[in-house]
Design an enzyme around this catalytic site. Structure first.
Site, PDB file in Angstrom:
ATOM      1  N   ALA A  12      22.353  52.023  24.447  1.00 41.37           N
ATOM      2  CA  ALA A  12      22.198  51.615  23.249  1.00 41.37           C
ATOM      3  C   ALA A  12      22.243  52.791  22.026  1.00 41.37           C
ATOM      4  CB  ALA A  12      20.584  51.298  23.503  1.00 41.37           C
ATOM      5  N   VAL A  15      25.838  54.737  18.329  1.00 44.22           N
ATOM      6  CA  VAL A  15      27.297  54.034  18.563  1.00 44.22           C
ATOM      7  C   VAL A  15      26.952  52.170  18.886  1.00 44.22           C
ATOM      8  CG1 VAL A  15      29.694  53.722  19.257  1.00 44.22           C
ATOM      9  CG2 VAL A  15      28.749  55.804  18.171  1.00 44.22           C
ATOM     10  N   ASN A  90      27.784  57.432  26.726  1.00 44.04           N
ATOM     11  CA  ASN A  90      27.696  59.246  25.452  1.00 44.04           C
ATOM     12  C   ASN A  90      29.503  59.995  26.995  1.00 44.04           C
ATOM     13  OD1 ASN A  90      25.488  58.975  27.746  1.00 44.04           O
ATOM     14  ND2 ASN A  90      24.941  60.575  27.154  1.00 44.04           N
ATOM     15  N   LYS A 218      41.865  58.538  18.321  1.00 40.00           N
ATOM     16  CA  LYS A 218      40.553  58.694  17.630  1.00 40.00           C
ATOM     17  C   LYS A 218      40.567  60.371  18.291  1.00 40.00           C
ATOM     18  CE  LYS A 218      35.869  58.734  17.150  1.00 40.00           C
ATOM     19  NZ  LYS A 218      35.465  58.541  15.814  1.00 40.00           N
ATOM     20  N   CYS A 274      29.972  64.818  17.596  1.00 37.21           N
ATOM     21  CA  CYS A 274      31.719  64.485  18.065  1.00 37.21           C
ATOM     22  C   CYS A 274      32.240  65.477  17.740  1.00 37.21           C
ATOM     23  CB  CYS A 274      31.613  62.767  17.308  1.00 37.21           C
ATOM     24  SG  CYS A 274      31.085  61.977  17.703  1.00 37.21           S
TER      25      CYS A 274
HETATM   26  P1  NAD Z   1      24.408  58.441  22.882  1.00 36.78           P
HETATM   27  O1  NAD Z   1      23.964  59.100  23.475  1.00 36.78           O
HETATM   28  O2  NAD Z   1      23.465  58.399  21.572  1.00 36.78           O
HETATM   29  O3  NAD Z   1      23.955  57.174  23.220  1.00 36.78           O
HETATM   30  C1  NAD Z   1      24.609  57.149  24.775  1.00 36.78           C
HETATM   31  C2  NAD Z   1      24.033  55.738  25.416  1.00 36.78           C
HETATM   32  O4  NAD Z   1      24.175  55.311  26.789  1.00 36.78           O
HETATM   33  C3  NAD Z   1      22.150  56.737  25.937  1.00 36.78           C
HETATM   34  O5  NAD Z   1      21.317  55.962  24.980  1.00 36.78           O
HETATM   35  C4  NAD Z   1      22.615  56.595  27.286  1.00 36.78           C
HETATM   36  O6  NAD Z   1      20.916  56.614  27.628  1.00 36.78           O
HETATM   37  C5  NAD Z   1      23.616  55.980  27.279  1.00 36.78           C
HETATM   38  N1  NAD Z   1      23.770  55.669  29.600  1.00 36.78           N
HETATM   39  C6  NAD Z   1      24.938  56.323  29.697  1.00 36.78           C
HETATM   40  N2  NAD Z   1      25.155  56.464  31.341  1.00 36.78           N
HETATM   41  C7  NAD Z   1      24.288  54.577  30.971  1.00 36.78           C
HETATM   42  C8  NAD Z   1      24.994  53.812  32.113  1.00 36.78           C
HETATM   43  N3  NAD Z   1      25.541  54.452  32.890  1.00 36.78           N
HETATM   44  N4  NAD Z   1      24.429  52.223  31.539  1.00 36.78           N
HETATM   45  C9  NAD Z   1      23.822  52.050  30.599  1.00 36.78           C
HETATM   46  N5  NAD Z   1      23.479  53.191  29.964  1.00 36.78           N
HETATM   47  C10 NAD Z   1      24.204  54.577  29.817  1.00 36.78           C
HETATM   48  O7  NAD Z   1      25.809  58.700  22.893  1.00 36.78           O
HETATM   49  P2  NAD Z   1      26.522  58.104  21.231  1.00 36.78           P
HETATM   50  O8  NAD Z   1      26.067  58.621  19.393  1.00 36.78           O
HETATM   51  O9  NAD Z   1      26.255  56.470  20.621  1.00 36.78           O
HETATM   52  O10 NAD Z   1      27.574  57.901  21.219  1.00 36.78           O
HETATM   53  C11 NAD Z   1      28.529  57.150  22.252  1.00 36.78           C
HETATM   54  C12 NAD Z   1      29.310  57.542  22.447  1.00 36.78           C
HETATM   55  O11 NAD Z   1      30.832  57.030  21.164  1.00 36.78           O
HETATM   56  C13 NAD Z   1      30.649  58.403  22.803  1.00 36.78           C
HETATM   57  O12 NAD Z   1      31.889  58.690  23.467  1.00 36.78           O
HETATM   58  C14 NAD Z   1      31.001  60.030  21.292  1.00 36.78           C
HETATM   59  O13 NAD Z   1      32.243  60.034  21.140  1.00 36.78           O
HETATM   60  C15 NAD Z   1      31.103  58.279  20.757  1.00 36.78           C
HETATM   61  N6  NAD Z   1      31.074  58.440  19.288  1.00 36.78           N
HETATM   62  C16 NAD Z   1      29.546  58.741  18.687  1.00 36.78           C
HETATM   63  C17 NAD Z   1      29.699  58.661  16.996  1.00 36.78           C
HETATM   64  C18 NAD Z   1      28.419  58.799  16.517  1.00 36.78           C
HETATM   65  O14 NAD Z   1      28.484  59.059  15.286  1.00 36.78           O
HETATM   66  N7  NAD Z   1      27.531  59.045  17.218  1.00 36.78           N
HETATM   67  C19 NAD Z   1      30.742  58.073  16.652  1.00 36.78           C
HETATM   68  C20 NAD Z   1      31.954  57.438  17.188  1.00 36.78           C
HETATM   69  C21 NAD Z   1      31.988  58.114  18.882  1.00 36.78           C
HETATM   70  C1  UDX Z   2      32.749  61.846  12.946  1.00 34.95           C
HETATM   71  C2  UDX Z   2      32.680  60.981  11.989  1.00 34.95           C
HETATM   72  O1  UDX Z   2      33.347  61.446  10.399  1.00 34.95           O
HETATM   73  C3  UDX Z   2      33.104  60.198  12.179  1.00 34.95           C
HETATM   74  O2  UDX Z   2      34.516  59.508  11.596  1.00 34.95           O
HETATM   75  C4  UDX Z   2      33.625  59.694  13.873  1.00 34.95           C
HETATM   76  O3  UDX Z   2      33.307  58.310  14.183  1.00 34.95           O
HETATM   77  C5  UDX Z   2      31.979  60.513  14.118  1.00 34.95           C
HETATM   78  O4  UDX Z   2      32.597  61.885  14.591  1.00 34.95           O
HETATM   79  P1  UDX Z   2      29.717  62.540  11.764  1.00 34.95           P
HETATM   80  O5  UDX Z   2      29.809  63.074  12.608  1.00 34.95           O
HETATM   81  O6  UDX Z   2      28.687  61.160  11.582  1.00 34.95           O
HETATM   82  O7  UDX Z   2      30.824  61.861  11.991  1.00 34.95           O
HETATM   83  O8  UDX Z   2      29.329  62.430  10.534  1.00 34.95           O
HETATM   84  P2  UDX Z   2      30.454  63.024   8.992  1.00 34.95           P
HETATM   85  O9  UDX Z   2      30.083  62.807   8.304  1.00 34.95           O
HETATM   86  O10 UDX Z   2      31.741  63.354  10.104  1.00 34.95           O
HETATM   87  O11 UDX Z   2      30.109  64.773   9.430  1.00 34.95           O
HETATM   88  C6  UDX Z   2      29.988  66.140  10.525  1.00 34.95           C
HETATM   89  C7  UDX Z   2      29.477  67.374   9.614  1.00 34.95           C
HETATM   90  O12 UDX Z   2      30.184  67.920   9.288  1.00 34.95           O
HETATM   91  C8  UDX Z   2      28.492  67.617   8.779  1.00 34.95           C
HETATM   92  O13 UDX Z   2      27.449  68.652   9.958  1.00 34.95           O
HETATM   93  C9  UDX Z   2      28.621  67.388   8.217  1.00 34.95           C
HETATM   94  O14 UDX Z   2      27.175  68.700   7.196  1.00 34.95           O
HETATM   95  C10 UDX Z   2      29.856  68.306   8.216  1.00 34.95           C
HETATM   96  N1  UDX Z   2      30.799  68.775   6.919  1.00 34.95           N
HETATM   97  C11 UDX Z   2      31.347  67.406   6.670  1.00 34.95           C
HETATM   98  C12 UDX Z   2      30.866  69.716   5.892  1.00 34.95           C
HETATM   99  O15 UDX Z   2      30.385  71.463   6.194  1.00 34.95           O
HETATM  100  N2  UDX Z   2      31.830  69.586   5.097  1.00 34.95           N
HETATM  101  C13 UDX Z   2      32.698  68.401   4.367  1.00 34.95           C
HETATM  102  O16 UDX Z   2      33.213  68.215   3.689  1.00 34.95           O
HETATM  103  C14 UDX Z   2      32.773  67.163   5.447  1.00 34.95           C
END
Ligand code: NAD
Ligand code: UDX
Length: 457
Positions: A12, A15, A90, A218, A274
């Site tokens: 939760a 993402v 994560n 991805k 990421c």
């Molecule tokens: P997050 O750390 O915010 O959330 C992950 C959650 O999973 C945590 O709350 C954690 O407690 C839970 N968790 C871990 N192990 C578990 C288990 N065994 N059972 C139940 N819950 C468990 O991470 P996030 O930012 O949401 O990212 C999740 C994934 O999505 C990662 O692989 C990340 O690379 C990918 N992703 C993140 C973003 C972003 O912008 N944050 C965007 C696209 C993809």
């Molecule tokens: C990124 C990807 O954009 C998204 O598609 C993926 O699912 C997760 O990773 P996020 O990390 O949440 O998303 O934010 P993003 O807007 O991509 O910015 C990432 C970093 O790049 C920030 O620190 C931002 O300040 C920096 N950035 C972005 C720059 O320095 N210059 C730019 O032109 C754009």
């Protein structure tokens, strides 16, 4: 396969939470469950106050909470009930053993898969939402389908949302990517997942392909975005040395329709959970598969990014007469980007630590990220102060260093700020977010990124 009625998301976080909130809103006939090992996070979601800051999230959560969206700590029962399970745990960079500092740490993923295996009594679809190394689904498939039990289809459905714009990205995605096996069961599972998205995403934007391409796409998308940022940043030093202006260079380059204008903003570099993680993961995969030049190529994206932060601090030291000892520096912004409280891999962390190494007194201000900042810098003691009010943060400061482009910072009364700073007052704009000419006219010595400094003699 039985029609999908109950959908579970494990994880939760940034993402899993927003994705389920939007899906529940758009698909009222399904029941959505979300579970996590972090009970505090679940409680926050279930109370209607999300544990993360994301514009627009709370309003949609209020519509769906306890209607068709439920947060539960009882993962075992939720797994038994679910027809389709998103795994959104994560997958951070490994900090130990083989591949430390590069490979993805898949322990949370695998634990989840084993828990699903232990509890599944009926056929299910398991969907990789987390970003994982290419061919992870193969490992999952083996864990889930070895030793009897109901058949479980594994799909890849990477998430492309960006923090701060997560709701818009989820509601209007450029594409939804679904990877699955080319078998009758695989195709049926992909169609079931596509049907969920088709509630609000036009069919032509729902892309299906094989699992490995989907997983790699991805990593590739994040690597390309990160590479654009490092590419523009790799020109900033040259701009400063020659009198060229990075904003104009980016504008001219970005007007080429083959290149496009986005992700060309120079600054202190990318942060967030990421980009660095996923590029390093790609580096590791290239190395492990025997492509050292490809690994080296992608690694430079991260090398350049780290250098950009160091260069920012070097500039501060040099402009402030080569010493920061006992000088007060106000750090404007700590989140890795505006409109989020997330500080994971924020450039501000490294910048702050380097300033403290120079024995500066740093005052951090940020509209959303101060609790996380306090946790990130807890070991620095009184060398860092935390101040929600940017005016107070800048009071008595020798310099302001802007590292997160919050729109609030554009609207501040900089004349008032300037009058309460130590003179000569400096402003280092690490995001080129402010009106430099106006600041100079107020009296600031202005040092933007990738363009000539405006200095009073
Ligand atoms: P997050 O750390 O915010 O959330 C992950 C959650 O999973 C945590 O709350 C954690 O407690 C839970 N968790 C871990 N192990 C578990 C288990 N065994 N059972 C139940 N819950 C468990 O991470 P996030 O930012 O949401 O990212 C999740 C994934 O999505 C990662 O692989 C990340 O690379 C990918 N992703 C993140 C973003 C972003 O912008 N944050 C965007 C696209 C993809
Ligand atoms: C990124 C990807 O954009 C998204 O598609 C993926 O699912 C997760 O990773 P996020 O990390 O949440 O998303 O934010 P993003 O807007 O991509 O910015 C990432 C970093 O790049 C920030 O620190 C931002 O300040 C920096 N950035 C972005 C720059 O320095 N210059 C730019 O032109 C754009």
């Amino acid at each position: 396969m039985k029609p999908i009625q109950t959908i579970l998301c494990i994880g939760a976080g940034y993402v899993g939470g927003p994705t389920m909130v939007v899906m529940a809103d758009r698909c009222p006939e399904y029941r959505f469950l979300v579970t996590d090992i972090n009970a505090d996070r679940l409680r926050a979601w279930q109370s209607g106050n999300p544990p993360i800051y994301e514009p627009g999230l709370q309003e949609i959560l209020a519509r769906v909470l306890n209607r068709n969206l439920f947060f539960t700590p009882d993962a075992d029962t939720a797994i038994e009930e679910a027809d389709l399970i998103f795994v959104s745990v994560n997958t951070p960079t490994k900090t130990f053993g083989q591949g430390a500092g590069m490979a993805a740490d898949l322990q949370y993923w695998e634990k989840t898969a084993r828990q699903i295996k232990a509890r599944a009594r009926t056929p299910k679809i398991v969907v990789e939402k987390s970003t994982v190394p290419v061919r992870t689904a193969e490992a999952m498939e083996r864990i889930l389908n070895t030793g009897g039990g109901p058949r479980i289809e594994v799909l890849s459905n990477p998430e492309f949302l960006a923090e701060g714009t997560a709701i818009r990205d989820l509601l209007e995605p450029d594409r939804v990517l679904i990877g699955g096996p080319e078998t009758p069961n695989g195709r049926e599972a992909m169609e079931a997942l596509a049907t969920i998205y088709a509630h609000w995403v036009p069919r032509e934007r729902i892309l299906t392909m094989d699992v490995w391409s989907s997983e790699l796409a991805k990593l590739a998308a994040n690597a390309f975005l990160a590479q654009r940022i490092s590419s523009i940043n790799a020109l900033t030093g040259l701009c400063e040395a020659t009198g060229a202006d990075i904003t104009r260079v980016a504008q001219a380059v970005g007007l080429d329709r083959r290149i496009g204008p986005r992700f060309l903003e120079a600054g202190v570099g990318f942060g967030g959970s990421c980009f660095q993680k996923d590029v390093l993961n790609l580096v590791y995969l290239c190395e492990a598969q025997g492509f050292p030049e490809a690994a080296h190529y992608w690694r430079q994206v991260v090398v350049m990014n780290l250098e950009q932060r160091r260069r920012f601090v070097r500039q501060i030291v040099s402009r402030l007469f080569n010493t920061l000892v006992d000088k007060r520096i106000a750090l404007f912004g700590f989140a890795f980007k505006p409109d989020t409280g997330d500080t994971r891999e924020s450039p501000a962390i490294a910048i702050c630590r380097q300033l403290v190494e120079e024995r500066a007194q740093v005052v951090v201000t940020d509209p959303q990220a101060l609790p996380n900042a306090q946790r990130d810098l807890a070991d620095l003691g009184t060398a860092v102060l935390f101040e929600p009010d940017p005016y107070r943060a800048a009071e008595g400061a020798h310099a302001i260093a802007l590292v997160t482009a919050w729109s609030e910072y554009r609207r501040l009364d900089y004349r008032r700020i300037f009058e309460r700073m130590v003179q000569p007052a400096f402003l280092f704009d690490g995001r080129n977010a402010l009106d430099h000419r106006r600041l100079f006219e107020i009296g600031f010595n202005v040092c933007p990124t990738g363009k000539a400094a405006l200095l009073h003699s």
